[in-house]
Design a protein around this motif. Structure first.
Motif, PDB file in Angstrom:
ATOM      1  N   TYR A  40     -40.594 -78.521  82.905  1.00 48.71           N
ATOM      2  CA  TYR A  40     -41.090 -78.836  81.568  1.00 48.71           C
ATOM      3  C   TYR A  40     -40.221 -78.140  80.542  1.00 48.71           C
ATOM      4  O   TYR A  40     -40.221 -76.913  80.444  1.00 48.71           O
ATOM      5  CB  TYR A  40     -42.552 -78.418  81.430  1.00 48.71           C
ATOM      6  N   GLU A  41     -39.496 -78.944  79.804  1.00 49.17           N
ATOM      7  CA  GLU A  41     -38.532 -78.411  78.845  1.00 49.17           C
ATOM      8  C   GLU A  41     -39.258 -77.724  77.709  1.00 49.17           C
ATOM      9  O   GLU A  41     -40.245 -78.230  77.184  1.00 49.17           O
ATOM     10  CB  GLU A  41     -37.676 -79.555  78.305  1.00 49.17           C
ATOM     11  N   ASP A  42     -38.761 -76.544  77.328  1.00 44.74           N
ATOM     12  CA  ASP A  42     -39.399 -75.819  76.236  1.00 44.74           C
ATOM     13  C   ASP A  42     -39.061 -76.471  74.907  1.00 44.74           C
ATOM     14  O   ASP A  42     -38.047 -77.146  74.756  1.00 44.74           O
ATOM     15  CB  ASP A  42     -38.970 -74.354  76.225  1.00 44.74           C
ATOM     16  N   VAL A  43     -39.939 -76.245  73.913  1.00 48.12           N
ATOM     17  CA  VAL A  43     -39.818 -76.928  72.629  1.00 48.12           C
ATOM     18  C   VAL A  43     -38.541 -76.571  71.900  1.00 48.12           C
ATOM     19  O   VAL A  43     -37.953 -77.392  71.203  1.00 48.12           O
ATOM     20  CB  VAL A  43     -41.050 -76.607  71.753  1.00 48.12           C
ATOM     21  N   SER A  44     -38.075 -75.341  72.052  1.00 43.97           N
ATOM     22  CA  SER A  44     -36.852 -74.955  71.344  1.00 43.97           C
ATOM     23  C   SER A  44     -35.671 -75.796  71.806  1.00 43.97           C
ATOM     24  O   SER A  44     -34.771 -76.099  71.025  1.00 43.97           O
ATOM     25  CB  SER A  44     -36.557 -73.472  71.569  1.00 43.97           C
ATOM     26  N   ALA A  45     -35.659 -76.198  73.075  1.00 44.68           N
ATOM     27  CA  ALA A  45     -34.581 -77.042  73.576  1.00 44.68           C
ATOM     28  C   ALA A  45     -34.676 -78.441  72.993  1.00 44.68           C
ATOM     29  O   ALA A  45     -33.674 -79.067  72.665  1.00 44.68           O
ATOM     30  CB  ALA A  45     -34.624 -77.093  75.106  1.00 44.68           C
ATOM     31  N   VAL A  46     -35.908 -78.932  72.829  1.00 41.56           N
ATOM     32  CA  VAL A  46     -36.096 -80.259  72.248  1.00 41.56           C
ATOM     33  C   VAL A  46     -35.589 -80.285  70.807  1.00 41.56           C
ATOM     34  O   VAL A  46     -34.983 -81.245  70.351  1.00 41.56           O
ATOM     35  CB  VAL A  46     -37.593 -80.644  72.284  1.00 41.56           C
ATOM     36  N   ALA A  47     -35.829 -79.183  70.086  1.00 40.50           N
ATOM     37  CA  ALA A  47     -35.426 -79.131  68.686  1.00 40.50           C
ATOM     38  C   ALA A  47     -33.915 -79.101  68.513  1.00 40.50           C
ATOM     39  O   ALA A  47     -33.407 -79.365  67.431  1.00 40.50           O
ATOM     40  CB  ALA A  47     -36.043 -77.889  68.013  1.00 40.50           C
ATOM     41  N   LYS A  48     -33.178 -78.769  69.578  1.00 39.87           N
ATOM     42  CA  LYS A  48     -31.724 -78.696  69.480  1.00 39.87           C
ATOM     43  C   LYS A  48     -31.056 -80.049  69.625  1.00 39.87           C
ATOM     44  O   LYS A  48     -29.852 -80.154  69.419  1.00 39.87           O
ATOM     45  CB  LYS A  48     -31.186 -77.737  70.544  1.00 39.87           C
ATOM     46  N   GLY A  49     -31.800 -81.054  69.990  1.00 38.31           N
ATOM     47  CA  GLY A  49     -31.169 -82.372  70.051  1.00 38.31           C
ATOM     48  C   GLY A  49     -31.765 -83.245  71.116  1.00 38.31           C
ATOM     49  O   GLY A  49     -32.173 -82.793  72.169  1.00 38.31           O
ATOM     50  N   TRP A  50     -31.831 -84.538  70.832  1.00 37.14           N
ATOM     51  CA  TRP A  50     -32.346 -85.505  71.795  1.00 37.14           C
ATOM     52  C   TRP A  50     -31.234 -85.997  72.725  1.00 37.14           C
ATOM     53  O   TRP A  50     -31.488 -86.441  73.820  1.00 37.14           O
ATOM     54  CB  TRP A  50     -32.940 -86.695  71.051  1.00 37.14           C
ATOM     55  N   LYS A  51     -29.987 -85.959  72.277  1.00 41.24           N
ATOM     56  CA  LYS A  51     -28.931 -86.621  73.019  1.00 41.24           C
ATOM     57  C   LYS A  51     -28.033 -85.657  73.788  1.00 41.24           C
ATOM     58  O   LYS A  51     -27.323 -86.050  74.687  1.00 41.24           O
ATOM     59  CB  LYS A  51     -28.065 -87.451  72.059  1.00 41.24           C
TER      60      LYS A  51
END
Length: 932
Positions: A108-119
């Protein structure tokens, strides 16, 4: 410490406070250095086909139509006759990227990683695709590239349509899925004339990934219960049937192909996702083909929900999984190593294989999770020399060896059920240990931030007492230099302490910083011993009646607690606004300002209705947006008629703003009608929208700096943009809020006279000029009533924050359709952020007017605001959870992030409000020459 330096220090401290929560709770759980683990027995399948129907809800697929026919006939027949089924439980945030990472990589990817980019890949991680021999994938350019870039070697191939194809306003979003199905068919047809490709496709450990985005796009544009959404499900059902038939024919029905269909996330009834509603977290899972169990008939099943009865699937065994469990399932079916960072547990009920294979697969799963545990423990031990002193987790080195030896003996003795049970226990213990060591530094970091919070707030209070009150006697002025020196060293110490809390892993740096902190703290203590800053205020407080002091303190505490409480129960804000409505009556202020009090009360009651309204975005109501635009035009006409009596050349500039309001109203109505008719976003409307947005910040600077005229100009300019971002009743919010703000300014003038605090005659607001407010040479000191003014400001800001929370807790692009319909997460997120900022800015400008008209320096009231907001932030810091469901933890953290963002926003908005209210752009005028 000068005001600019103080603001910079305040921003730095609050940015550190905000960033700290990510370091404490959202640091990446990924570790590296594990050894790949693979089941030693031959797998049942040579290839795996993964269908991910983006945005597909479990009930939308499994429920029957009104005539008792299935929504997806082919897939319904599969789960009834050929495969296994269940519900895949996703985690927050229910977005495409973390959903696919959980499916394919098993964590489960942490939210901070999601905020760094979708691609892009913010962190390196392993996946089933990476472990495969070949992976071919078709679908969205937002999803496929991140798995190709994360793979080692050149064996993951992607085929994507253009980003412009992801258009929420397109005539038919099913074309995205049709594109995928057509390209898969043509790909396999072309392989018959390409021997290299044909040979690769016939290899073992092959994965085919079909990402189907049409359902998600139609759900956003038309809602999940629309005919477009349901028709898209039927198209996917037909497409899956055709692909399966084509593949079986291509491989000669060799029985070596496994199929899995699932979704990355669901969707709410109003077409959004991102939060934790069951409609977002419950996704379908259907598996069939090689190595997958056939349907299992049962007489009864124990589930808390009523889905089985609703879907008429009571007699077919339902096997629910966590989303991360699908990755080890896929790895087991085709015999590739389990993804190194996977935290999933292999769902054995889905496997149709020998008990020996199941036991070996579960043993491999246990080894893979245990490898992560061992590496994580080693890393934490290396960083923290005192690890031996902590309470040990229930999985020592000897226990690990015993578990593995015992499980291996059970397998050798063919006691497969006992081996499986033991491996599951080991997996659970290893996962608990992973969580324990991952959060090992959490207590230390949390205490550091909490103490820094208390220290910073205390420091701000001391600055207020010394600089902006009369609580310190004049005889103590000779200590001013010492006080400022202490204040400066306190702020330095706090900032260094915050830096320390963000670097727990750097041992040498830690000890160096500790020594500096101790040195600074000792220096501060020496100076503070000579300070008497607190003695005089304490003596003055004792001079007040005890009942009055306790009552005032109780009201302050109650007010802050109600604001915190309102985040969980919005109706609390309604109660607070009704109390605000009665404020002039309680304080006897209504006697000298009856008309103003009446308007104040009516507007407070009207504003109190908004927290009781449903969450914005669930049901678009464009007629209300149009009504808000027309109401703004009507109010503008009356206001301009009033302003025209003045001598200022004001009419022509406001005509331009009124035209902008009218144009925005037309664009909103026209755009949504066009999208409803599936004609897309008109180019003219898009140009007008972006032009309006670009000009909204400059237009107010063209108006005179007279108080009411400048504030009204700011409202018109920002309202044009806000209308373009509105989908319902929220379009009326800035109008009511601005009306209340203008009355608030007048009420504060009356309160100033009522308490006898004014240093000069009553200010005439109609001719008050912002441009000359900074020339005031005499400021009054703060009074207890100024705490009430600051609390009003925080409350008005907080009202908007609570009402806007839904904008960021779930993704709904309907608010930005006037600007773009092609999926672009950062631009869409920026526009939603702007929608939140506009009412903030309106309140900030009114607060600036309150400060200057009540004869206060521009920063004195704001310091009180800073204290109130920091106390609220500290509340939410202690409300952050590190236990319970992931949803509870994520929600509590998002609350803290939001209140910290509010504090930083208010500091930034304060400066922007000064710019908008005091500056003016003078357009060049042609000089007229008169003949003599």
């Amino acid at each position: 410490m000068g005001i600019p330096v103080f603001i910079l220090a305040g921003l730095l401290v609050h940015f550190v406070f905000l960033a700290s929560i990510f370091d404490i709770y959202f640091s990446s759980p990924l570790v590296h250095g594990m050894t790949p683990q693979q089941t030693p027995l031959p797998p049942p399948a040579k290839r795996l086909v993964l269908f991910v129907a983006d945005g597909l809800r479990a009930d939308s697929l499994f429920e029957l139509n009104s005539n008792n026919t299935p929504q997806a006939p082919y897939l319904r027949a599969i789960l009834e006759n050929n495969g296994s089924w269940g519900i895949s439980h996703t985690r927050v945030p229910t977005e495409s990227r973390p959903g696919h990472v959980a499916l394919i990589a098993g964590f489960y990817e942490d939210v901070s990683a999601v905020a760094k980019g979708w691609k892009e890949n913010p962190v390196e991680f392993d996946s089933v695709f990476n472990e495969s021999k070949y992976t071919w994938s078709w679908g969205s350019p937002d999803i496929l590239p991140m798995f190709a870039k994360g793979a080692t070697g050149d064996h993951v191939y992607t085929f994507c349509y253009t980003a412009e194809s992801e258009d929420f306003g397109a005539q038919d979003a099913t074309k995205l899925d049709t594109w995928v199905f057509d390209h898969v068919k043509s790909f396999f047809n072309s392989s018959r004339s390409n021997q290299t490709l044909f040979s690769a496709l016939n290899e073992e450990k092959v994965v085919l990934f079909l990402h189907l985005l049409g359902i998600d796009t139609n759900g956003h544009a038309h809602r999940p219960y629309s005919k477009e959404y349901k028709e898209n499900i039927r198209k996917v059902d037909e497409g899956v049937k055709e692909i399966v038939s084509m593949l079986e024919s291509f491989y000669g029905n060799d029985g070596k192909t496994a199929y899995i269909l699932t979704s990355d996330h669901g969707m709410t009834d109003w077409g959004s996702h991102g939060a934790g509603h069951p409609s977002e977290t419950l996704t379908p899972l259907i598996a069939w083909g090689a190595g997958v169990n056939y349907p299992q008939k049962v007489t009864s099943q124990l589930f808390e929900d009523n889905f089985l009865k609703e879907w008429k699937l009571e007699n077919l065994k339902r096997m629910d999984v966590n989303q991360a469990d699908i990755a080890p399932l896929m790895a087991s079916l085709i015999g590739v190593p389990f993804p190194l960072n996977s935290v999933g547990t292999l769902p054995l009920e889905y496997l149709n294989n020998s008990n020996h294979f199941k036991a070996e697969s579960m043993f491999t799963n246990a080894l893979q999770v245990l490898e992560q545990f061992k590496v994580t423990k080693h890393m934490v031990k290396k960083k923290n020399m005192s690890l031996k002193k902590i309470i040990a987790v229930p999985l020592s080195d000897s226990e690990q060896i015993n578990f593995l030896k015992k499980a291996r003996v059970y397998i050798q003795q063919q006691k497969y059920n006992e081996a499986v049970s033991l491996c599951k226990t080991l997996i659970n213990l290893a996962l608990e240990g992973l969580s324990y060591y991952h959060t090992y530094d959490r207590l230390f970091l949390g205490l550091s931030i909490a103490l820094s919070f208390v220290g910073w707030t205390t420091y701000v209070i001391l600055v207020i007492i010394k600089t902006h009150t009369n609580l310190i006697k004049a005889t103590r002025n000779n200590n001013k230099v010492g006080c400022l020196l202490a204040a400066g060293r306190i702020s330095d110490t706090l900032i260094i302490s915050c830096a320390l809390s963000l670097h727990p892993c750097l041992s040498k740096l830690k000890f160096c910083i500790i020594s500096v902190v101790l040195k600074q703290s000792l220096s501060c203590s020496i100076v503070l011993n000579r300070l008497r800053v607190i003695q005089d205020p304490a003596a003055n407080l004792w001079s007040f009646p005890i009942g009055q002091s306790l009552g005032f303190l109780l009201i302050c505490i109650l007010g802050i607690e109600l604001l915190v409480f309102s985040f969980f129960y919005r109706s609390t804000l309604t109660v607070g606004l009704l109390v605000f409505a009665g404020w002039p009556v309680i304080t006897q202020l209504w006697i000298q300002a009856k008309r103003t009090t009446l308007i104040w009360t009516l507007l407070c009651v009207l504003l109190a209705v908004f927290p009781l309204m449903p969450v914005v975005g669930r049901e678009p109501n464009i007629p209300l947006v149009v009504a808000a635009g027309l109401t703004t035009l009507l109010i503008s006409c009356f206001s301009l008629a009033s302003f025209s009596r003045s001598k200022n050349k004001y009419q022509s500039k406001e005509d331009l703003k009124m035209f902008s309001i009218a144009l925005s109203t037309y664009v909103v109505s026209s755009t949504h009608n066009s999208l409803k008719n599936k004609q897309g976003l008109p180019v003219f409307n898009q140009i007008i929208s972006w032009t309006t947005l670009a000009s909204s910040s400059a237009l107010p600077l063209l108006s005179p700096t007279l108080l009411f005229q400048r504030l009204f100009s700011i409202l018109l300019s920002l309202m044009a943009t806000y209308l373009l971002l509105s989908t319902g009743y929220e379009a009326l919010f800035p109008l009511v809020l601005s009306g209340l703000m203008l009355v608030w300014i007048q009420m504060e003038q009356e309160a100033l006279q009522h308490y006898g605090l004014s240093l000069k005659p009553k200010v005439t607001l109609a001719v008050f000029n912002f441009a000359y407010a900074t020339d005031i040479t005499q400021f009054r000191q703060l009074h207890l009533d100024d705490i009430r003014r600051s609390f009003f400001f925080v409350s008005f800001c907080w009202l908007h924050v609570v009402m806007s929370f839904s904008c960021f807790s779930s993704f709904d692009p309907a608010s930005v359709y006037c600007f773009l319909t092609v999926f672009s997460p950062f631009i869409m997120g920026g526009l939603l952020l702007l929608k939140v900022v506009i009412p903030f800015l309106l309140v900030s400008c009114a607060f600036e007017a309150v400060q200057v008209t009540t004869q206060l320096s521009s920063k004195s009231l704001f310091l009180i605001v800073l204290v109130i907001s920091d106390i609220m932030a500290l509340h939410f810091f202690f409300l952050v959870k590190d236990y319970g469901s992931w949803l509870d933890i994520g929600t509590s953290i998002s609350h803290y992030v939001l209140v910290m963002s509010l504090t930083i926003f208010m500091m930034l908005m304060n400066g922007l409000a000064q710019l908008l209210t005091t500056k003016r752009l003078e357009l060049s005028r042609r000089t007229k020459h008169h003949s003599t």
